[in-house]
Enzyme design. Structure first.
Site, mmCIF file in Angstrom:
data_model
loop_
_atom_site.group_PDB
_atom_site.id
_atom_site.type_symbol
_atom_site.label_atom_id
_atom_site.label_comp_id
_atom_site.label_asym_id
_atom_site.label_seq_id
_atom_site.Cartn_x
_atom_site.Cartn_y
_atom_site.Cartn_z
ATOM 1 N N LYS A 103 0.864 -1.188 0.000
ATOM 2 C CA LYS A 103 0.000 0.000 0.000
ATOM 3 C C LYS A 103 0.887 1.218 0.000
ATOM 4 O O LYS A 103 2.050 1.156 0.431
ATOM 5 C CB LYS A 103 -0.883 0.014 1.250
ATOM 6 C CG LYS A 103 -2.156 0.819 1.079
ATOM 7 C CD LYS A 103 -3.260 0.000 0.416
ATOM 8 C CE LYS A 103 -4.531 0.768 0.273
ATOM 9 N NZ LYS A 103 -5.617 -0.117 -0.202
HETATM 10 P P1 NAD Z 1 -13.675 7.291 -2.011
HETATM 11 O O1 NAD Z 1 -12.698 8.371 -1.790
HETATM 12 O O2 NAD Z 1 -14.229 7.108 -3.377
HETATM 13 O O3 NAD Z 1 -14.909 7.439 -0.997
HETATM 14 C C1 NAD Z 1 -14.735 7.658 0.366
HETATM 15 C C2 NAD Z 1 -16.057 8.075 0.945
HETATM 16 O O4 NAD Z 1 -15.906 8.233 2.360
HETATM 17 C C3 NAD Z 1 -16.574 9.412 0.413
HETATM 18 O O5 NAD Z 1 -17.963 9.316 0.176
HETATM 19 C C4 NAD Z 1 -16.309 10.369 1.564
HETATM 20 O O6 NAD Z 1 -17.232 11.440 1.606
HETATM 21 C C5 NAD Z 1 -16.520 9.435 2.740
HETATM 22 N N1 NAD Z 1 -15.936 9.976 3.969
HETATM 23 C C6 NAD Z 1 -14.681 10.419 4.173
HETATM 24 N N2 NAD Z 1 -14.556 10.890 5.433
HETATM 25 C C7 NAD Z 1 -15.763 10.717 6.016
HETATM 26 C C8 NAD Z 1 -16.276 11.009 7.300
HETATM 27 N N3 NAD Z 1 -15.499 11.550 8.244
HETATM 28 N N4 NAD Z 1 -17.566 10.706 7.567
HETATM 29 C C9 NAD Z 1 -18.351 10.158 6.621
HETATM 30 N N5 NAD Z 1 -17.916 9.845 5.393
HETATM 31 C C10 NAD Z 1 -16.644 10.134 5.095
HETATM 32 O O7 NAD Z 1 -12.955 5.964 -1.501
HETATM 33 P P2 NAD Z 1 -13.306 4.456 -1.875
HETATM 34 O O8 NAD Z 1 -12.405 4.033 -2.967
HETATM 35 O O9 NAD Z 1 -14.763 4.288 -2.018
HETATM 36 O O10 NAD Z 1 -12.791 3.717 -0.562
HETATM 37 C C11 NAD Z 1 -13.582 3.622 0.609
HETATM 38 C C12 NAD Z 1 -13.005 2.542 1.512
HETATM 39 O O11 NAD Z 1 -12.978 1.296 0.805
HETATM 40 C C13 NAD Z 1 -11.568 2.764 1.986
HETATM 41 O O12 NAD Z 1 -11.404 2.157 3.256
HETATM 42 C C14 NAD Z 1 -10.759 1.976 0.966
HETATM 43 O O13 NAD Z 1 -9.482 1.629 1.451
HETATM 44 C C15 NAD Z 1 -11.660 0.775 0.800
HETATM 45 N N6 NAD Z 1 -11.449 0.024 -0.426
HETATM 46 C C16 NAD Z 1 -11.543 0.624 -1.639
HETATM 47 C C17 NAD Z 1 -11.375 -0.144 -2.781
HETATM 48 C C18 NAD Z 1 -11.546 0.443 -4.158
HETATM 49 O O14 NAD Z 1 -11.470 -0.310 -5.132
HETATM 50 N N7 NAD Z 1 -11.809 1.735 -4.302
HETATM 51 C C19 NAD Z 1 -11.066 -1.518 -2.684
HETATM 52 C C20 NAD Z 1 -11.002 -2.099 -1.424
HETATM 53 C C21 NAD Z 1 -11.188 -1.318 -0.302
#
Ligand code: NAD
Length: 469
Positions: free
Chosen positions: A156
């Site tokens: 990561k």
């Molecule tokens: P993203 O940036 O697209 O979305 C993140 C979301 O979290 C946004 O809607 C944001 O407004 C919200 N957020 C941030 N701070 C917040 C708070 N304090 N209160 C409420 N909401 C809040 O990110 P993503 O890619 O959707 O990733 C989200 C999670 O999933 C992370 O933990 C990431 O590591 C995990 N993840 C993502 C992927 C992927 O393919 N994108 C794969 C596996 C795991």
């Protein structure tokens, strides 16, 4: 899985630690236990001098793995190997801003383990990213890749930057300069980054292009250094929705065991970004109804159902869920208290702590985000009979389709979406069934079972490879 009745106390998260003390196969290196403050302790935390703060994310995530490792009698040498990353790379690099001034940025790449294949994992662009967060996320990638059966280890990285506060031109310079700083540490057969919170397919394209200039890996083969690229530049169809699709595939597989039908099921989503919005849209298309959602701009609710597709368009235009006309604004507490069948945390780590767990009114938590539930939060969920579908299973769809992208790059192919979806479903169903079997074998929570299933594959690899010299 049984979410309707109170599940048997998990050895890992038993309220008073008794179950932990009776965990079979306690290793030579000492057994795990809950310390006085009801927090998990382990001799390996002390041996490796891991952070002593019980709120530290790295300590918490490694702790979950060690509970499973104790239960299955994993050898001490594997526990210490897996409890620390192989490499921790930190870089500082200057970038010229649009106004001619310079700023210094900090970047990370943590390579946790590569026993099963090249390091693999996303890049987080966030103003509050720290080394311990990146270490935790790299560690989770090792576990996830092992569980979901792709030939990768875990890594990561990230840049301490708020991508929303920089122009496109500044972000391009920041991303390209970061790529230059780590170019000798990554490669299509060594370490393959991807997007995470704050980073997107455009950033991945700049990384691939910069790497192609700097490395000796020529032509299209250089594209395979990174996944999550735009489809026009070597990306895979289905990658953007893959993590949400994987969450839904897991729910389709495991919800019936909790007596819940997807069709007509009510759900809420915390975080409406990539993972949250795709989970919402795909669940809705299967007949489920989103009652509430929240992100960094606020929380909204509509008992008649929030249209996830329309909301995703709104978020794309405005940057958040606030102001969406098809729902009413609510406060944070009401969001957590909203009664649903399934709650999907899809925002950041450690958001479901004790207060949030106390408020939740659901039968199942499907972890779309990485490490969203703290151990203290999980103990409360368990006491309330709420089943948790762990992140290393639930959100492994993203890395699985990243793997498909990498294979397509290496073979110069482009697969149709239905092929990607079918192959992804096969991996998700197989991973869910491995977790189900481990739960039966070790009589533990689904989280511990997921770690045990992941550790089985790593253990076999180390037994066959040995430890050099
Ligand atoms: P993203 O940036 O697209 O979305 C993140 C979301 O979290 C946004 O809607 C944001 O407004 C919200 N957020 C941030 N701070 C917040 C708070 N304090 N209160 C409420 N909401 C809040 O990110 P993503 O890619 O959707 O990733 C989200 C999670 O999933 C992370 O933990 C990431 O590591 C995990 N993840 C993502 C992927 C992927 O393919 N994108 C794969 C596996 C795991």
């Amino acid at each position: 899985m049984s979410a309707t009745k109170k599940s048997a106390p998990a050895p890992a998260a038993g309220k008073n630690g008794k179950a932990l003390a009776s965990a079979k196969g306690s290793p030579k290196g000492g057994s795990s236990k809950l310390s006085k403050g009801n927090e998990f302790d382990h001799p390996i935390f002390h041996e490796l001098q891991l952070p002593s703060d019980v709120n530290n994310l790295y300590r918490q995530t490694v702790g979950s793995m060690l509970q499973a490792a104790d239960l299955m009698g994993l050898p001490h040498q594997l526990k210490i190997i897996l409890a620390q990353p192989k490499n921790e790379i930190m870089v500082h690099f200057p970038v010229r801003m649009d106004d001619g001034t310079f700023k210094l940025f900090k970047g990370y790449r943590v390579q946790h383990n590569n026993a099963l294949g090249p390091f693999k994992g996303g890049l987080r662009f966030h103003h509050d990213v720290h080394l311990d967060d990146v270490k935790s996320l790299a560690f989770l990638m090792t576990m996830k890749c092992s569980l979901v059966g792709v030939p990768y280890g875990g890594g990561k990285g990230g840049i301490k930057v708020d991508p929303y506060k920089h122009s496109k031109a500044e972000m391009e310079r920041i991303v390209r300069r970061f790529t230059t700083a780590i170019a000798h540490q990554i490669g299509p057969d060594y370490d393959i980054p991807a997007p995470d919170v704050g980073s997107n397919s455009q950033h991945m394209a700049w990384i691939a292009d910069t790497y192609a200039f700097l490395s000796e890996v020529g032509g299209k083969q250089a594209d395979a250094v990174i996944t999550g690229k735009p489809v026009e530049y070597g990306g895979s169809l289905g990658r953007e929705k893959a993590t949400g699709q994987g969450v839904v595939d897991t729910l389709v597989e495991l919800l019936p065991e909790a007596g819940i039908e997807i069709k007509g099921c009510k759900f809420s989503v915390l975080g409406f970004g990539n993972v949250g919005s795709w989970t919402g849209k795909i669940l809705q298309d299967k007949g489920a109804k989103m009652i509430a959602t929240a992100d960094h701009t606020g929380a909204i609710r509509n008992d008649g159902g929030i249209d996830a597709h329309q909301l995703a368009d709104h978020v794309r235009k405005t940057g958040g869920v606030a102001g969406f006309k098809g729902a009413t604004r609510i406060d944070k507490d009401e969001f957590y208290k909203t009664k649903v069948d399934v709650f999907v945390p899809a925002a950041l780590e450690q958001m479901i702590q004790e207060p949030e767990a106390q408020m939740l009114n659901c039968k199942v938590v499907a972890e779309g985000a990485n490490a969203p539930t703290t151990p203290a939060g999980e103990r409360i969920l368990e006491a309330k009979g709420i089943e948790v579908l762990p992140a290393i299973l639930c959100n492994s769809g993203g890395v699985t389709v990243s793997y498909f992208e990498w294979v397509q790059n290496k073979t110069c192919e482009q697969w149709d979406l239905d092929i990607v979806d079918k192959k992804l479903n096969k991996h998700m169903v197989k991973a869910a069934s491995k977790v189900r079997e481990a739960k039966k074998k070790y009589k533990c929570s689904l989280r511990t079972a997921a770690y045990a299933a992941a550790l089985e594959r790593l253990k076999s690899a180390y037994e066959i490879r040995g430890i050099f010299p």
